[in-house]
Motif scaffolding. Structure first.
Motif, PDB file in Angstrom:
ATOM      1  N   LEU A   1      47.486  39.101  30.208  1.00  0.00           N
ATOM      2  CA  LEU A   1      46.656  38.518  31.275  1.00  0.00           C
ATOM      3  C   LEU A   1      47.185  37.169  31.757  1.00  0.00           C
ATOM      4  O   LEU A   1      46.836  36.708  32.837  1.00  0.00           O
ATOM      5  N   VAL A   2      47.982  36.517  30.944  1.00  0.00           N
ATOM      6  CA  VAL A   2      48.672  35.311  31.403  1.00  0.00           C
ATOM      7  C   VAL A   2      50.136  35.490  31.021  1.00  0.00           C
ATOM      8  O   VAL A   2      50.441  35.917  29.903  1.00  0.00           O
ATOM      9  N   ASP A   3      51.019  35.205  31.970  1.00  0.00           N
ATOM     10  CA  ASP A   3      52.441  35.445  31.752  1.00  0.00           C
ATOM     11  C   ASP A   3      53.143  34.106  31.483  1.00  0.00           C
ATOM     12  O   ASP A   3      53.148  33.227  32.342  1.00  0.00           O
ATOM     13  N   PHE A   4      53.675  33.949  30.288  1.00  0.00           N
ATOM     14  CA  PHE A   4      54.368  32.695  29.973  1.00  0.00           C
ATOM     15  C   PHE A   4      55.882  32.837  30.070  1.00  0.00           C
ATOM     16  O   PHE A   4      56.620  31.947  29.697  1.00  0.00           O
ATOM     17  N   ARG A   5      56.324  34.016  30.509  1.00  0.00           N
ATOM     18  CA  ARG A   5      57.772  34.262  30.528  1.00  0.00           C
ATOM     19  C   ARG A   5      58.355  33.824  31.873  1.00  0.00           C
ATOM     20  O   ARG A   5      57.623  33.478  32.798  1.00  0.00           O
TER      21      ARG A   5
ATOM     22  N   LEU B   1      54.639  36.166  38.421  1.00  0.00           N
ATOM     23  CA  LEU B   1      54.346  36.630  39.778  1.00  0.00           C
ATOM     24  C   LEU B   1      54.799  35.547  40.757  1.00  0.00           C
ATOM     25  O   LEU B   1      54.646  34.362  40.478  1.00  0.00           O
ATOM     26  N   GLY B   2      55.346  35.969  41.881  1.00  0.00           N
ATOM     27  CA  GLY B   2      55.734  34.994  42.907  1.00  0.00           C
ATOM     28  C   GLY B   2      57.162  34.500  42.754  1.00  0.00           C
ATOM     29  O   GLY B   2      57.691  33.868  43.662  1.00  0.00           O
ATOM     30  N   THR B   3      57.797  34.749  41.582  1.00  0.00           N
ATOM     31  CA  THR B   3      59.187  34.305  41.440  1.00  0.00           C
ATOM     32  C   THR B   3      60.116  35.390  41.984  1.00  0.00           C
ATOM     33  O   THR B   3      59.714  36.542  42.154  1.00  0.00           O
ATOM     34  N   ASN B   4      61.368  34.972  42.236  1.00  0.00           N
ATOM     35  CA  ASN B   4      62.330  35.916  42.782  1.00  0.00           C
ATOM     36  C   ASN B   4      63.033  36.631  41.641  1.00  0.00           C
ATOM     37  O   ASN B   4      63.541  35.993  40.727  1.00  0.00           O
TER      38      ASN B   4
ATOM     39  N   LYS C   1      53.146  43.622  38.298  1.00  0.00           N
ATOM     40  CA  LYS C   1      53.855  44.311  37.221  1.00  0.00           C
ATOM     41  C   LYS C   1      52.801  45.052  36.411  1.00  0.00           C
ATOM     42  O   LYS C   1      51.688  44.555  36.255  1.00  0.00           O
ATOM     43  N   ARG C   2      53.143  46.188  35.911  1.00  0.00           N
ATOM     44  CA  ARG C   2      52.247  46.876  34.977  1.00  0.00           C
ATOM     45  C   ARG C   2      52.973  48.010  34.279  1.00  0.00           C
ATOM     46  O   ARG C   2      54.018  48.449  34.746  1.00  0.00           O
TER      47      ARG C   2
ATOM     48  N   GLU D   1      51.290  48.484  47.736  1.00  0.00           N
ATOM     49  CA  GLU D   1      51.215  47.067  48.079  1.00  0.00           C
ATOM     50  C   GLU D   1      49.882  46.454  47.641  1.00  0.00           C
ATOM     51  O   GLU D   1      49.787  45.275  47.325  1.00  0.00           O
ATOM     52  N   ASN D   2      48.833  47.320  47.647  1.00  0.00           N
ATOM     53  CA  ASN D   2      47.490  46.781  47.376  1.00  0.00           C
ATOM     54  C   ASN D   2      47.119  46.732  45.897  1.00  0.00           C
ATOM     55  O   ASN D   2      46.020  46.336  45.555  1.00  0.00           O
ATOM     56  N   ILE D   3      48.024  47.198  45.047  1.00  0.00           N
ATOM     57  CA  ILE D   3      47.696  47.157  43.611  1.00  0.00           C
ATOM     58  C   ILE D   3      47.556  45.694  43.178  1.00  0.00           C
ATOM     59  O   ILE D   3      48.376  44.844  43.524  1.00  0.00           O
ATOM     60  N   ARG D   4      46.478  45.443  42.431  1.00  0.00           N
ATOM     61  CA  ARG D   4      46.188  44.046  42.049  1.00  0.00           C
ATOM     62  C   ARG D   4      46.919  43.675  40.773  1.00  0.00           C
ATOM     63  O   ARG D   4      46.816  44.410  39.783  1.00  0.00           O
ATOM     64  N   PRO D   5      47.568  42.551  40.752  1.00  0.00           N
ATOM     65  CA  PRO D   5      48.185  42.136  39.477  1.00  0.00           C
ATOM     66  C   PRO D   5      47.092  41.701  38.504  1.00  0.00           C
ATOM     67  O   PRO D   5      46.059  41.183  38.918  1.00  0.00           O
ATOM     68  N   VAL D   6      47.313  41.951  37.210  1.00  0.00           N
ATOM     69  CA  VAL D   6      46.315  41.483  36.224  1.00  0.00           C
ATOM     70  C   VAL D   6      46.743  40.159  35.599  1.00  0.00           C
ATOM     71  O   VAL D   6      45.961  39.493  34.939  1.00  0.00           O
ATOM     72  N   ASP D   7      48.033  39.827  35.802  1.00  0.00           N
ATOM     73  CA  ASP D   7      48.572  38.690  35.053  1.00  0.00           C
ATOM     74  C   ASP D   7      48.624  37.393  35.860  1.00  0.00           C
ATOM     75  O   ASP D   7      49.466  36.538  35.609  1.00  0.00           O
ATOM     76  N   ASP D   8      47.728  37.266  36.826  1.00  0.00           N
ATOM     77  CA  ASP D   8      47.748  36.016  37.597  1.00  0.00           C
ATOM     78  C   ASP D   8      46.771  34.984  37.031  1.00  0.00           C
ATOM     79  O   ASP D   8      46.530  33.955  37.643  1.00  0.00           O
TER      80      ASP D   8
END
Ligand code: PEP
Length: 684
Positions: free
Chosen positions: A181-185, A189-192, A349-350, A370-377
């Motif tokens: 649920l939180v991405d520390f890697r 999300l949002g990175t290239n 990502k999922r 496109e509309n799939i919601r990320p869970v890790d934001d």
């Protein structure tokens, strides 16, 4: 009463230690629970170093359980709940972690210990030092923490535990099945995905010589005297970067980063363990992507025959490239997972398995990827965390109301009793207890006869309108016995005297004998009360006589024991109470002993407003039970009701009675007001 400065200092020190140890455990458990894949990968590294090959389900269960236990232990320590158990669990963990982290600090079998997952990476030496400090604080808590009360009242602590275990379990469930649920890697999300156009990573090689580790690039690798430790990729700031190659070994990064529009990457970091049952879904997904003008590309963490085998099974209709498995595991969690990018930017990502529902109901073809919601934001984590904290606050507020607290009292005890009663129906009864919960009033030398009769009637009436979960008794002055017996219903309210003589009859002016008491209809008699021992010189010898006469006349003795303040302070209280029980009662047969009710009344708590803590009462009651068990055996000890007495009131009765060895109370001051006495009765 103002606490001495030494006590205040100890309380502050204990709370400081609780907060430091508690929050370290909380963060450590939380970081593992939020990213179970990360913890699984790290544990896999350890197992590989030690040459252990365990089933993945077993390792996963162990990882999630450890994370939950760590988190829960941290919360219990930080709030002072289950004081002894929580600290001992932490000590048990440290007894494993301390030598383990010493070994890791010395040998460096893994590059980082993984204590706090990817949330906080600290060196192996720092981890060991952290554990030394924690161990010292835990030892201090074992010694000094017992007497410092926690925030949550005892009867409600089990609810706190249920909520506290649920939180990391939900985190781990979502983290494993969808994404943390939180991405520390690095690949948030949002990175290239490929960093700045065309920029790929540099590989850094770690070598060790004489206990010192150093990093080298490919063109400056050291000579043979250095031992290889690990390799890592170092890229731009936004992500670690990784190389993607086609089957001829050609680097594809430039081409992929130049791709416009939306791309769905299927990442199979370890094709060997990819679940074959889901392989066919990949082409269904490809068609879905194609229908939405989304390019689909596979990247596998393998080359050569392993990759070929996977391709021959999955038969992908889309191109599949390869990359280093470590980099892919950093990118997205799961054996097979999806990364959706738009213009190279990561949108969601999922895991592939979490898309199953979409495949099942047939709607997938029309649903926009496109509309799939990320869970890790971080949003879902914030919601869950808020629910958890709000529940903890509500539980705390509930525990402030004695009325509500009463509803929770004895629930674990009831569950235990229920389990025992189930056992009774089985052919073999392993454990059977007949001891009763009892609330007995000791009126002492208070009330005139009319006042006493009125009070007894009031209590009797109050009990009639309510089903008490305990036996209720009033012990009244001799003058009150007959008139009170005439007014109360013996089925609802028991009657007792506060003393009886050590002779049956004869020239003992002013004395009242056991047969006289019994003739009034009373069924109980208090013997050995500290006020009688102290002001009227009652000794164990006279008490033995009184007990024998009471029993011979069908009266149940409520036998009082307890230490004075000096004995509590010099630490001899266990010995003192043991001696009182032995000298006063151990001449009895097991059968007669079974008829006695014991009342532990620390003299320093009687009528002083100073109650023993629930833990002090529990410790002493367990000690008394052990003393009885030593003489008469476990069954007699388990069946003996042991009451607590000493400034017991409605506000503290629930907490005291929730203790497993506290079977009720002998009540002085609070027995003189019907409302207070009933408040204590209702604590059961
Ligand atoms: C007692 O005298 O038995 C007693 C427990 O008194 P109090 O509840 O007033 O402390």
């Amino acid at each position: 009463m103002q606490q001495p400065a030494k006590d205040r200092l100890r309380i502050v020190a204990v709370w400081l230690c609780r907060l430091i140890v508690g929050f370290t455990f909380i963060i450590s458990g939380w970081a593992k629970a939020i990213d179970p894949w990360g913890f699984l990968i790290k544990t896999g590294e350890y197992l590989q170093v030690w040459g252990l090959n365990l089933p993945r389900e077993l390792v996963l269960t162990g990882c999630v359980s450890l994370a939950c236990v760590e988190f829960c232990t941290g919360v219990l320590i930080a709030t002072g709940s289950l004081k002894r158990l929580a600290v001992w669990v932490a000590a048990a963990m440290m007894s494993v972690m301390l030598p383990l982290t010493l070994y890791i600090a010395v040998e460096s079998p893994v590059s980082d210990c993984g204590c706090f997952g990817d949330f906080l990476i600290i060196s192996n030496t720092a981890t060991f030092i952290k554990n030394v400090v924690l161990s010292a604080l835990i030892v201090y808590l074992i010694i000094a923490g017992r007497k410092v009360k926690g925030i949550y009242a005892a009867p409600i602590q089990w609810l706190q535990i249920v909520v506290t275990v649920a939180f990391p379990m939900i985190l781990a469930f979502v983290g494993y099945n969808i994404q943390p649920l939180v991405d520390f890697r690095p690949y948030k999300l949002g990175t290239n995905l490929f960093g700045d156009a065309g920029e790929s990573s540099t590989e850094v090689y770690i070598y060790r010589k004489g206990g010192v580790e150093k990093e080298f690039t490919l063109d400056e690798l050291p000579d043979d005297s250095w031992e290889f430790v690990d390799m890592k990729s170092v890229g731009d700031e936004t992500n670690g970067g990784f190389e993607v190659r086609d089957d001829s070994g050609l680097e594809m990064n430039d081409e992929l980063s130049d791709m416009d529009g939306q791309v769905l990457y299927l990442i199979v970091s370890d094709p060997d363990v990819q679940f074959l049952s889901r392989v066919h879904l990949t082409n269904m997904l490809y068609r879905r992507a194609e229908s939405q003008d989304v390019t689909m590309i596979g990247i596998a963490g393998a080359t050569g025959s392993t990759l070929e085998r996977w391709i021959s099974i999955a038969k992908p209709l889309f191109p599949v490239y390869s990359a280093a498995p470590t980099a892919l595991k950093q990118l997205v969690r799961g054996d097979a997972a999806l990364v959706y990018t738009d213009g190279g930017e990561i949108k969601w990502k999922r895991t592939l398995s979490s898309m199953n529902a979409d495949f099942g109901d047939g709607e997938w073809a029309s649903d926009s990827l496109e509309n799939i919601r990320p869970v890790d934001d971080g949003r879902y984590h914030l919601i869950l965390l808020s629910i958890y904290l709000a529940s903890m606050i509500v539980i705390y507020l509930l525990s402030l109301s004695p009325k509500i607290l009463r509803l929770f009292v004895g629930i674990p005890k009831k569950i235990r009793n229920f389990a025992h009663s189930k056992n009774e129906h089985n052919t073999i009864t392993l454990y059977h207890t007949m001891r009763k919960n009892i609330v007995a009033g000791n009126w002492k030398m208070n009330t005139t006869v009319p006042e006493g009769v009125a009070l007894a009637k009031e209590v009797n009436e109050a009990l009639k309108g309510f089903k008490a979960n305990c036996d209720v008794i009033i012990c009244v002055p001799f003058t009150h016995l007959c008139p009170v017996a005439a007014e109360i219903d013996a089925n609802v309210l028991g009657l007792g005297a506060e003393n009886c003589a050590d002779h049956t009859s004869g020239a003992y002016t002013g004395e009242i004998s056991a047969p006289m008491v019994a003739s009034t209809g009373a069924k109980y008699v208090i013997l050995g009360h500290s006020e009688r021992r102290q002001y009227y010189g009652e000794t164990s010898e006279t008490l033995r006589e009184k007990v024998a006469l009471a029993l011979a006349n069908g009266l149940t003795p409520i036998f009082c024991i307890g230490e004075v303040l000096a004995e509590r302070e010099d630490g001899t209280y266990n010995e003192v109470v043991k001696r009182q029980v032995e000298e006063g009662l151990f001449n009895l047969s097991a059968e007669d002993f079974g008829k006695i009710i014991l009342a532990y009344e620390p003299v320093w708590a009687i009528g002083t407003g100073k109650t023993a803590t629930a833990e002090q009462a529990q410790d002493m009651h367990a000690h008394i039970r052990a003393v009885i068990a030593e003489k008469y055996g476990k069954e007699v000890a388990d069946n003996c009701s042991i009451l607590y007495g000493g400034s017991c009131k409605p506000s503290n009765a629930a907490e005291l009675f929730a203790k497993p060895d506290v079977d009720g109370g002998l009540i002085g001051g609070a027995a003189l007001k019907c409302a207070d006495f009933m408040g204590i009765v209702k604590a059961f």
